[in-house]
Design a protein around this motif. Structure first.
Motif, mmCIF file in Angstrom:
data_model
loop_
_atom_site.group_PDB
_atom_site.id
_atom_site.type_symbol
_atom_site.label_atom_id
_atom_site.label_comp_id
_atom_site.label_asym_id
_atom_site.label_seq_id
_atom_site.Cartn_x
_atom_site.Cartn_y
_atom_site.Cartn_z
ATOM 1 N N MET A 204 19.202 -7.059 1.309
ATOM 2 C CA MET A 204 18.530 -8.006 2.202
ATOM 3 C C MET A 204 17.945 -7.294 3.417
ATOM 4 N N ALA A 205 18.662 -6.307 3.935
ATOM 5 C CA ALA A 205 18.158 -5.541 5.072
ATOM 6 C C ALA A 205 16.899 -4.760 4.696
ATOM 7 N N LEU A 206 16.899 -4.174 3.507
ATOM 8 C CA LEU A 206 15.723 -3.432 3.045
ATOM 9 C C LEU A 206 14.532 -4.361 2.857
ATOM 10 N N ALA A 207 14.740 -5.492 2.236
ATOM 11 C CA ALA A 207 13.653 -6.454 2.027
ATOM 12 C C ALA A 207 13.070 -6.898 3.363
ATOM 13 N N ALA A 208 13.929 -7.209 4.311
ATOM 14 C CA ALA A 208 13.461 -7.668 5.620
ATOM 15 C C ALA A 208 12.726 -6.562 6.370
ATOM 16 N N ALA A 209 13.267 -5.362 6.363
ATOM 17 C CA ALA A 209 12.674 -4.258 7.121
ATOM 18 C C ALA A 209 11.341 -3.795 6.556
ATOM 19 N N THR A 210 11.177 -3.922 5.249
ATOM 20 C CA THR A 210 9.952 -3.426 4.610
ATOM 21 C C THR A 210 8.992 -4.534 4.197
ATOM 22 N N GLY B 67 13.688 -9.281 -4.829
ATOM 23 C CA GLY B 67 13.830 -8.724 -6.175
ATOM 24 C C GLY B 67 13.459 -7.257 -6.228
ATOM 25 N N GLN B 68 12.351 -6.901 -5.590
ATOM 26 C CA GLN B 68 11.925 -5.503 -5.595
ATOM 27 C C GLN B 68 12.891 -4.637 -4.788
ATOM 28 N N ALA B 69 13.355 -5.154 -3.667
ATOM 29 C CA ALA B 69 14.317 -4.405 -2.855
ATOM 30 C C ALA B 69 15.608 -4.179 -3.646
ATOM 31 N N ALA B 70 16.073 -5.204 -4.347
ATOM 32 C CA ALA B 70 17.293 -5.080 -5.158
ATOM 33 C C ALA B 70 17.099 -4.041 -6.254
ATOM 34 N N GLU B 71 15.951 -4.090 -6.894
ATOM 35 C CA GLU B 71 15.654 -3.113 -7.943
ATOM 36 C C GLU B 71 15.674 -1.692 -7.381
ATOM 37 N N ALA B 72 15.069 -1.477 -6.219
ATOM 38 C CA ALA B 72 15.031 -0.150 -5.598
ATOM 39 C C ALA B 72 16.435 0.336 -5.257
ATOM 40 N N VAL B 73 17.253 -0.538 -4.712
ATOM 41 C CA VAL B 73 18.617 -0.154 -4.340
ATOM 42 C C VAL B 73 19.437 0.185 -5.577
ATOM 43 N N VAL B 74 19.390 -0.654 -6.591
ATOM 44 C CA VAL B 74 20.173 -0.421 -7.809
ATOM 45 C C VAL B 74 19.729 0.866 -8.504
ATOM 46 N N GLN B 75 18.424 1.066 -8.608
ATOM 47 C CA GLN B 75 17.931 2.293 -9.238
ATOM 48 C C GLN B 75 18.420 3.523 -8.488
ATOM 49 N N THR B 76 18.352 3.462 -7.180
ATOM 50 C CA THR B 76 18.770 4.600 -6.363
ATOM 51 C C THR B 76 20.268 4.834 -6.455
ATOM 52 N N LEU B 77 21.050 3.770 -6.437
ATOM 53 C CA LEU B 77 22.492 3.924 -6.626
ATOM 54 C C LEU B 77 22.776 4.673 -7.918
ATOM 55 N N ASN B 78 22.092 4.293 -8.985
ATOM 56 C CA ASN B 78 22.304 4.921 -10.287
ATOM 57 C C ASN B 78 21.776 6.353 -10.322
ATOM 58 N N GLN B 79 20.602 6.584 -9.761
ATOM 59 C CA GLN B 79 20.009 7.918 -9.792
ATOM 60 C C GLN B 79 20.854 8.949 -9.055
ATOM 61 N N PHE B 80 21.432 8.544 -7.942
ATOM 62 C CA PHE B 80 22.168 9.484 -7.104
ATOM 63 C C PHE B 80 23.685 9.338 -7.244
ATOM 64 N N ALA C 254 19.194 1.407 2.267
ATOM 65 C CA ALA C 254 18.278 0.534 3.001
ATOM 66 C C ALA C 254 17.794 1.209 4.277
ATOM 67 N N ASP C 255 18.688 1.859 4.998
ATOM 68 C CA ASP C 255 18.305 2.543 6.233
ATOM 69 C C ASP C 255 17.327 3.681 5.962
ATOM 70 N N ILE C 256 17.649 4.513 4.976
ATOM 71 C CA ILE C 256 16.797 5.661 4.653
ATOM 72 C C ILE C 256 15.421 5.187 4.210
ATOM 73 N N PHE C 257 15.385 4.209 3.311
ATOM 74 C CA PHE C 257 14.103 3.718 2.812
ATOM 75 C C PHE C 257 13.303 3.001 3.897
ATOM 76 N N SER C 258 13.968 2.216 4.715
ATOM 77 C CA SER C 258 13.271 1.498 5.795
ATOM 78 C C SER C 258 12.619 2.476 6.765
ATOM 79 N N ASN D 299 4.946 3.064 0.933
ATOM 80 C CA ASN D 299 5.294 1.646 0.870
ATOM 81 C C ASN D 299 6.342 1.542 -0.234
ATOM 82 N N MET D 300 6.866 0.367 -0.469
ATOM 83 C CA MET D 300 7.948 0.239 -1.451
ATOM 84 C C MET D 300 7.482 0.649 -2.849
ATOM 85 N N ASP D 301 6.267 0.272 -3.228
ATOM 86 C CA ASP D 301 5.767 0.632 -4.560
ATOM 87 C C ASP D 301 5.688 2.143 -4.727
#
Length: 170
Positions: A8-14, A19-32, A43-47, A56-58
């Protein structure tokens, strides 16, 4: 709950949809290989990256989809990986091109050709000095810059796909 708060913080900040913010967070959690507790950090790093660069998020998601899995497997930090994507996007190497260039450079450094080794040796650099398995991208870039590597040499080492990416970072 922790993952939800970060998302929610990422979605608000960006100004991205949830949905897109959740996808970005989940993908990153898995990748790293991170746990849900790290969603706030993501969220902090991406924001900060999006507000401080041409990202941008895309573009961030596209780039991270190419470099994130390998960077994570090599133990590279999310901060370092995101910073490289920021710098490349600011220079006009955007989204998937930035991620692909970084991924290709890491892959080449992990399995160097005889020509790469020869060029590195001419620069006074051993392959151990630039291994992404044991050195950060910042250390690799510094080693290349300190050696006086020219754009031509960087292109010779990394080729047409990763060469412009690495030349831009050096």
């Amino acid at each position: 709950i922790q993952a939800t708060n970060g998302t929610m913080a990422l979605a608000a900040a960006t100004q991205t949809n949830l949905g897109q913010a959740a996808e970005a967070v989940v993908q990153t959690l898995n990748q790293f290989g991170m746990s849900a507790e790290n969603s706030g950090t993501i969220a902090d790093i991406f924001s900060k990256a999006i507000s401080g660069s041409a990202l941008n998020m895309d573009r961030l998601q596209e780039g991270m989809s190419y470099i994130g899995p390998l960077a994570g497997q090599l133990g590279r930090s999310l901060t370092e990986t995101t910073a490289a994507l920021m710098e490349l996007n600011n220079a006009g190497i955007i989204g998937e091109r930035a991620g692909t260039g970084l991924r290709e450079a890491f892959a080449m450094l992990l399995s160097p050709t005889a020509g790469m080794i020869k060029t590195f040796q001419a620069l006074g650099i051993s392959m151990e000095d630039v291994s992404p398995a044991s050195h950060s991208l910042e250390e690799i870039i510094s080693k290349l810059a300190d050696s006086g590597a020219t754009t031509a040499q960087i292109m010779e080492i990394f080729g047409m796909r990763a060469g412009p990416t690495m030349a831009m970072l050096v």
